[in-house]
Design a protein around this motif. Structure first.
Motif, mmCIF file in Angstrom:
data_model
loop_
_atom_site.group_PDB
_atom_site.id
_atom_site.type_symbol
_atom_site.label_atom_id
_atom_site.label_comp_id
_atom_site.label_asym_id
_atom_site.label_seq_id
_atom_site.Cartn_x
_atom_site.Cartn_y
_atom_site.Cartn_z
ATOM 1 N N LEU A 29 11.656 31.020 59.792
ATOM 2 C CA LEU A 29 12.447 29.995 60.479
ATOM 3 C C LEU A 29 12.252 30.066 61.994
ATOM 4 C CD1 LEU A 29 15.718 30.075 58.379
ATOM 5 C CD2 LEU A 29 14.044 28.236 58.509
ATOM 6 N N ALA A 30 11.926 31.258 62.501
ATOM 7 C CA ALA A 30 11.707 31.398 63.942
ATOM 8 C C ALA A 30 10.380 30.776 64.356
ATOM 9 C CB ALA A 30 11.741 32.876 64.336
ATOM 10 N N ALA A 31 9.348 30.944 63.523
ATOM 11 C CA ALA A 31 8.009 30.516 63.934
ATOM 12 C C ALA A 31 7.695 29.076 63.542
ATOM 13 C CB ALA A 31 6.961 31.449 63.333
ATOM 14 N N CYS A 32 8.351 28.572 62.490
ATOM 15 C CA CYS A 32 8.031 27.232 61.981
ATOM 16 C C CYS A 32 8.462 26.160 62.970
ATOM 17 C CB CYS A 32 8.724 27.014 60.636
ATOM 18 S SG CYS A 32 8.520 25.342 59.988
#
Lengths: 225, 311
Positions: free
Chosen positions: A67-70
């Motif tokens: 969820l942080a990188a998407c």
């Protein structure tokens, strides 16, 4: 109107004038710094809040890392040859409180459209399409960790006296991820199951007797969340 | 209020519409050579572009920087470093909707004006508006670093438009609708005071050589203020640039949309490359005197026509 009667230029200490863009640039950076402080404070409050675990594309790591990188661009979903990936985006997602999950990809219906891990491709198309590190090459297909299959022994044919090997035949890693016990009943080995969902697709009971528990915050397969 | 949509106005509507069409076609028909949304696109299977703000948020939140992100966002930022925040004026799908919204608003205002009713047009003071954008941008970056969510990629009304066109992901369109609705009370407040993507491009393009140039020989002969009144970003083009003897519009807000150039009834304004060697590459000039005309690469032209004051 007289030339020069509206002045936005402030004299610098050495008596020269700063051009608007330079002054604006510095002011912008200062404002950015103030905002960053406030944002970091809010971030500290939001940090560690519960996120909804979904069946992410292969190559995704922990839910929170994913969820942080998407960047919610949807390129993996567009690239999926099996049409297994959909972009989560209905009102129910927002109203259900899954704010962080909005517009992220998931394998939404493995019963109908499971992830096959694309053995016919050298690199998995979803991973290749991902512009960020949300999806990274796991190295080998058996290193994928999307989740873990969980059997419903109440409805599974094999646990109710009927011989059935549908899931075993569908499993990409039969014998390791999905094995049989001495009474020919399927048993999931959590440390080997990649969580692709091909067994769900193959299951012969009316409602699938197997489902995938999506990976949450586990670092490795078979580990605690 | 009179608004003219000139050649740049139509051109930039066309480019923005083309981008939105590509997104819709790429997502629904799959032509094979284009897929993408406002966050990331892939053209011809090779050229990958990544929204610079998405790249920043994602990199901060995930503490990683991949080659795709670096190249994809770097290309767009590099373009902005040379050309300024042209994304805002020419590509942004939300900007397109706001442009069309404004056209509607002006027609409604004209009809209401005949009946003596005035539409509200609230504006934040320019200095506050331009700073607020950067506060929003900073807030998102700070949040990404600590809270580990790329928040703007979730709530962006720009991406909401693109994503609904490509994937039918529509819930956040409500936010785009709010932006359009608020635009009726406070015109362009989204672009001027809130948009963090615009702020990102504005910082990148702060010293871009491609600018709206001012023909100082002609400036001020007919102070009609058409340029100032037409600027969607609220830059007082005439008062702060043309009449101040500045050879180019150096405002950080300027998106190179060309509305002022279209609006100018004379030939004072035009696009050009600012020769930084004579205008002071370090951004400083001495005194309040007029800059030398050679500060602008393009030579001065004869005026096309003379306008009526206040036309």
């Amino acid at each position: 109107m007289q030339r020069g009667d509206v002045s936005d230029r402030t004299p610098l200490r050495d008596g020269t004038m700063a051009v608007g863009s330079r002054r604006g640039f510095v002011a912008g950076l200062v404002a950015l710094g103030c905002g960053a402080g406030a944002g970091a404070g809010l971030g500290a409050v939001a940090r560690g809040s519960e996120v909804t675990a979904r069946l992410r594309p292969p190559g995704a790591g922990r839910q929170s890392d994913f969820l942080a990188a998407c960047i919610r661009c949807g390129q993996c979903s567009a690239a999926c040859p099996q049409d297994a990936l959909c972009v989560v985006g209905g009102w129910s997602v927002l109203l259900g409180g899954d704010f962080a999950g909005y517009a992220t990809p998931e394998v939404d219906d493995p019963r109908a459209r499971p992830c096959t891990l694309c053995p016919e491709h050298d690199a998995m198309p979803c991973v290749a399409a991902c512009p960020t590190d949300a999806l990274t090459d796991p190295g080998a297909r058996d290193a994928v960790y999307m989740g873990t299959a969980v059997l419903n022994t109440a409805t599974c044919f094999a646990y109710n006296g009927v011989t059935c090997r549908a899931c075993w035949h569908a499993c990409p890693y039969p014998g390791t991820a999905l094995a049989f016990d001495e009474r020919l009943r399927p048993v999931v080995a959590a440390e080997h199951c990649v969580g692709c969902g091909l067994c769900i697709h193959a299951c012969l009971t009316e409602e699938a007797s197997i489902h995938i528990a999506p990976r949450r915050e586990q670092a490795a397969r078979g580990g605690a969340a | 209020m009179i608004r003219r949509v000139g050649r740049f106005g139509w051109s930039r509507r066309l480019t923005a519409l083309a981008f939105l069409t590509l997104i819709a076609v790429g997502g629904r028909v799959d032509p094979g050579w284009f897929t993408g949304t406002a966050a990331a696109t892939e053209i011809g299977g090779v050229l990958r572009l990544v929204d610079p703000l998405a790249a920043l948020e994602s990199s901060l939140a995930s503490r990683s920087l991949g080659i795709d992100v670096l190249l994809g966002a770097g290309l767009l930022l590099g373009f902005a470093v040379l050309m300024g925040p042209v994304f805002c004026g020419w590509i942004c799908p939300m900007g397109l909707l706001l442009d069309l919204n404004e056209g509607l608003r002006i027609r409604v205002a004209r009809v209401l004006g005949r009946r003596g009713v005035q539409l509200p047009a609230w504006h934040l003071p320019r200095s506050s508006a331009s700073r607020l954008r950067f506060v929003v941008l900073g807030g998102l970056l700070g949040f990404a670093l600590v809270g580990r969510w790329p928040v703007f990629q979730i709530v962006s009304p720009i991406q909401a438009v693109a994503s609904s066109a490509a994937h039918g992901v529509t819930a956040m369109l409500a936010l785009s609708a709010v932006v359009l609705a608020v635009d009726w009370l406070a015109p362009r407040i989204w672009c001027r005071a809130l948009c963090p993507l615009g702020a990102t491009y504005a910082l990148a393009g702060a010293f871009a050589p491609f600018r709206v140039r001012v023909d100082l020989a002609e400036a001020g002969r007919t102070p009609c203020r058409s340029c100032t009144r037409h600027c969607p970003m609220g830059v007082p083009v005439m008062e702060e640039y043309a009449l101040q003897g500045r050879p180019s519009v150096d405002a950080l807000e300027c998106t190179r949309c060309g509305a002022c150039v279209d609006a100018c009834p004379s030939s004072v304004l035009g696009f050009g490359v600012v020769d930084r060697s004579s205008s002071g590459g370090n951004g400083r000039r001495s005194g309040k005197t007029d800059a030398p005309r050679s500060a602008v690469a393009e030579p001065a032209r004869e005026p096309r026509k003379v306008c009526e004051v206040g036309s």
